[in-house]
Design an enzyme around this catalytic site. Structure first.
Site, PDB file in Angstrom:
ATOM      1  CD  GLU A  87     -11.048  87.377  55.316  1.00  0.00           C
ATOM      2  OE1 GLU A  87     -11.246  88.036  56.206  1.00  0.00           O
ATOM      3  OE2 GLU A  87     -10.593  87.845  54.150  1.00  0.00           O
ATOM      4  CB  CYS A 113     -15.185  88.857  45.605  1.00  0.00           C
ATOM      5  SG  CYS A 113     -13.560  88.090  45.622  1.00  0.00           S
ATOM      6  CB  CYS A 120      -4.251  79.439  48.132  1.00  0.00           C
ATOM      7  SG  CYS A 120      -3.771  79.284  45.883  1.00  0.00           S
ATOM      8  CB  CYS A 124       1.130  84.377  44.607  1.00  0.00           C
ATOM      9  SG  CYS A 124       0.276  83.534  43.279  1.00  0.00           S
ATOM     10  CB  CYS A 127      -1.091  85.871  47.517  1.00  0.00           C
ATOM     11  SG  CYS A 127      -2.720  85.868  47.905  1.00  0.00           S
ATOM     12  CB  CYS A 344      -6.654  92.186  44.909  1.00  0.00           C
ATOM     13  SG  CYS A 344      -8.214  92.653  43.875  1.00  0.00           S
TER      14      CYS A 344
HETATM   15  N1  SAH Z   1      -6.160  82.413  42.738  1.00  0.00           N
HETATM   16  C1  SAH Z   1      -6.876  83.059  41.921  1.00  0.00           C
HETATM   17  C2  SAH Z   1      -8.004  83.832  42.387  1.00  0.00           C
HETATM   18  C3  SAH Z   1      -7.804  84.591  43.502  1.00  0.00           C
HETATM   19  S1  SAH Z   1      -6.841  85.892  44.068  1.00  0.00           S
HETATM   20  C4  SAH Z   1      -5.709  83.988  41.196  1.00  0.00           C
HETATM   21  O1  SAH Z   1      -4.559  84.169  41.554  1.00  0.00           O
HETATM   22  O2  SAH Z   1      -6.392  84.500  39.987  1.00  0.00           O
HETATM   23  C5  SAH Z   1      -7.512  87.189  43.280  1.00  0.00           C
HETATM   24  C6  SAH Z   1      -6.594  88.418  42.640  1.00  0.00           C
HETATM   25  O3  SAH Z   1      -5.902  89.161  43.796  1.00  0.00           O
HETATM   26  C7  SAH Z   1      -5.407  87.841  41.904  1.00  0.00           C
HETATM   27  O4  SAH Z   1      -5.212  88.614  40.538  1.00  0.00           O
HETATM   28  C8  SAH Z   1      -4.316  88.048  42.652  1.00  0.00           C
HETATM   29  O5  SAH Z   1      -3.174  88.111  42.112  1.00  0.00           O
HETATM   30  C9  SAH Z   1      -4.666  89.347  43.370  1.00  0.00           C
HETATM   31  N2  SAH Z   1      -3.916  89.840  44.431  1.00  0.00           N
HETATM   32  C10 SAH Z   1      -3.062  88.841  45.382  1.00  0.00           C
HETATM   33  N3  SAH Z   1      -2.351  89.618  46.346  1.00  0.00           N
HETATM   34  C11 SAH Z   1      -2.516  90.819  46.031  1.00  0.00           C
HETATM   35  C12 SAH Z   1      -2.073  92.207  46.925  1.00  0.00           C
HETATM   36  N4  SAH Z   1      -1.246  92.004  47.728  1.00  0.00           N
HETATM   37  N5  SAH Z   1      -2.628  93.170  46.088  1.00  0.00           N
HETATM   38  C13 SAH Z   1      -3.288  93.270  45.263  1.00  0.00           C
HETATM   39  N6  SAH Z   1      -3.686  92.027  44.414  1.00  0.00           N
HETATM   40  C14 SAH Z   1      -3.500  91.015  44.723  1.00  0.00           C
HETATM   41 FE1  SF4 Z   2      -3.526  81.577  45.418  1.00  0.00          FE
HETATM   42 FE2  SF4 Z   2      -3.058  84.072  46.211  1.00  0.00          FE
HETATM   43 FE3  SF4 Z   2      -1.748  83.172  43.955  1.00  0.00          FE
HETATM   44 FE4  SF4 Z   2      -4.409  83.352  43.845  1.00  0.00          FE
HETATM   45  S1  SF4 Z   2      -2.840  84.864  44.269  1.00  0.00           S
HETATM   46  S2  SF4 Z   2      -2.916  81.660  43.205  1.00  0.00           S
HETATM   47  S3  SF4 Z   2      -4.905  82.957  46.023  1.00  0.00           S
HETATM   48  S4  SF4 Z   2      -1.629  82.478  46.374  1.00  0.00           S
END
Ligand code: SAH
Ligand code: SF4
Length: 356
Positions: A87, A113, A120, A124, A127, A344
């Site tokens: 995406e 974006c 990934c 996390c 995420c 995000c």
């Molecule tokens: N992997 C990189 C870039 C992609 S994630 C990183 O983690 O920085 C982009 C952003 O979305 C990150 O700041 C991440 O913490 C945030 N994000 C992930 N899951 C989220 C959620 N459920 N609600 C809000 N932000 C989220």
């Molecule tokens: Fe990967 Fe999502 Fe963590 Fe960013 S926030 S490093 S995309 S698992």
């Protein structure tokens, strides 16, 4: 899989395509006209067009789905050559403004974006991208192709400025070589001419790779997804914090070459009853002292099945006020595209029935 013409810097194309002056013309077709087939390259002789078509792809991805939010955000689902999907999101940052005479005084400003991986590895806990695991890295052409496809679809002229944030699916620094190549291709003056200053790499904090990115001296900004002020919570949220703990990240940031007029962005995902208390705000101030930092507070966006909750607005504001009162620049990210799950952490690979 054939390479794409979007995989190459101008210099590389000049080395590969003879006569070399054709490379500049081809760059114009790719990045100024956004052509979709080789026969549109009118000033390129037929024979060369055929040779190119045999050896290379044009854009390696195609738009298969598009969702538009009421706030102007557009989420795109793009299909890669192997059928995988990623995406990318088109974000409207500023409106077009006109004066009384109807003259445009400010053109609308946009940010794209982009994704850097299918899935990934970082995993996390909060995420959605992480839930599907890791499939593969994107090539440089697949990263570049997202911007070309979205600019084309929005009829956004090549010389209109655009910002790029590497905040889509994937951890950019886990695909550093292709990321660096894409950054260079975006910067090409004969191409999209997007300077490093307009590109922000967001990372979950692979500290050794932050150093490597710094050494490459590409002129890009970094955003650190910090999310927690102590290692225990950070490891719960981001498992690889075990190997790259908070202090290793802070040290790497201090070594990173930063434009003196700019600040390092720290993203702090606020989760109810986890990290939304003033005690955490206090620790954050201490942690960032001595760094030209800017904090971006992000509301956790819940999704079905997650144990985490969106924080209360009042707590969010109190957190922000504490930081501001203690000298930190701090914004609260407005969640764009929330009605279409483009916000995000809501980006994920779509498969089978989800596409229908
Ligand atoms: N992997 C990189 C870039 C992609 S994630 C990183 O983690 O920085 C982009 C952003 O979305 C990150 O700041 C991440 O913490 C945030 N994000 C992930 N899951 C989220 C959620 N459920 N609600 C809000 N932000 C989220
Ligand atoms: Fe990967 Fe999502 Fe963590 Fe960013 S926030 S490093 S995309 S698992």
């Amino acid at each position: 899989m054939k390479p794409s013409l979007l995989d190459f810097t101008l210099k590389e194309l000049q080395e590969n395509i003879k006569p070399s002056f054709r490379a500049k013309q081809i760059y114009g077709w790719l990045y100024h006209q956004y052509v979709q087939n080789f026969d549109e390259m009118k000033n390129i002789p037929k024979q060369l067009r055929d040779e190119l078509a045999e050896k290379y792809l044009l854009n390696p991805l195609k738009i298969i789905k598009k969702e538009e939010s009421i706030d102007g955000t557009i989420k795109y689902l793009l299909e890669l050559q192997d059928g995988k999907t990623v995406e990318a999101v088109w974000l409207k940052m500023k409106e077009t403004l006109t004066d009384e005479a109807g003259e445009v005084t400010q053109e609308a400003k946009y940010t794209i974006c982009v994704s850097t991986q299918v899935g990934c590895k970082v995993g996390c806990a909060f995420c959605l991208t992480a839930k599907g695991g890791f499939t593969r890295d994107l090539t440089a052409g697949e990263i570049v192709g997202q911007v070309v496809a979205l600019k084309r679809d929005n009829e956004h002229k090549h010389n209109r400025m655009i910002n790029i944030v590497y905040m889509g699916m994937g951890e950019p620094l886990d695909n550093l070589d292709n990321l660096a190549r894409a950054i260079e291709i975006f910067k090409e003056e004969e191409g999209l001419c997007i300077s490093g200053k307009r590109q922000t790499v967001s990372t979950s904090g692979l500290s050794n790779k932050i150093d490597r990115l710094g050494e490459m001296d590409l002129g890009v900004h970094i955003a650190i997804s910090l999310h927690a002020v102590d290692d225990e919570l950070r490891t719960e949220l981001i498992p690889m914090n075990k190997a790259h703990n908070i202090s290793s990240i802070i040290e790497a940031v201090k070594r990173f070459p930063i434009d003196t007029r700019k600040r390092v962005m720290f993203e702090y995902l606020v989760i109810k009853n986890k990290n939304d208390d003033i005690g955490s705000a206090k620790k954050l101030v201490k942690l960032l002292s001595g760094i030209k930092a800017k904090v971006n507070l992000i509301y956790f966006n819940p999704y079905p099945g997650t144990e985490y909750q969106r924080p209360d607005k009042a707590d969010m504001i109190a957190f922000q006020e504490y930081l501001v009162n203690h000298g930190l620049l701090c914004t609260i990210r407005d969640s764009k595209g929330i009605d279409i799950s483009a916000a995000c952490g809501q980006l994920k690979e779509k498969t089978g029935s989800e596409l229908k």
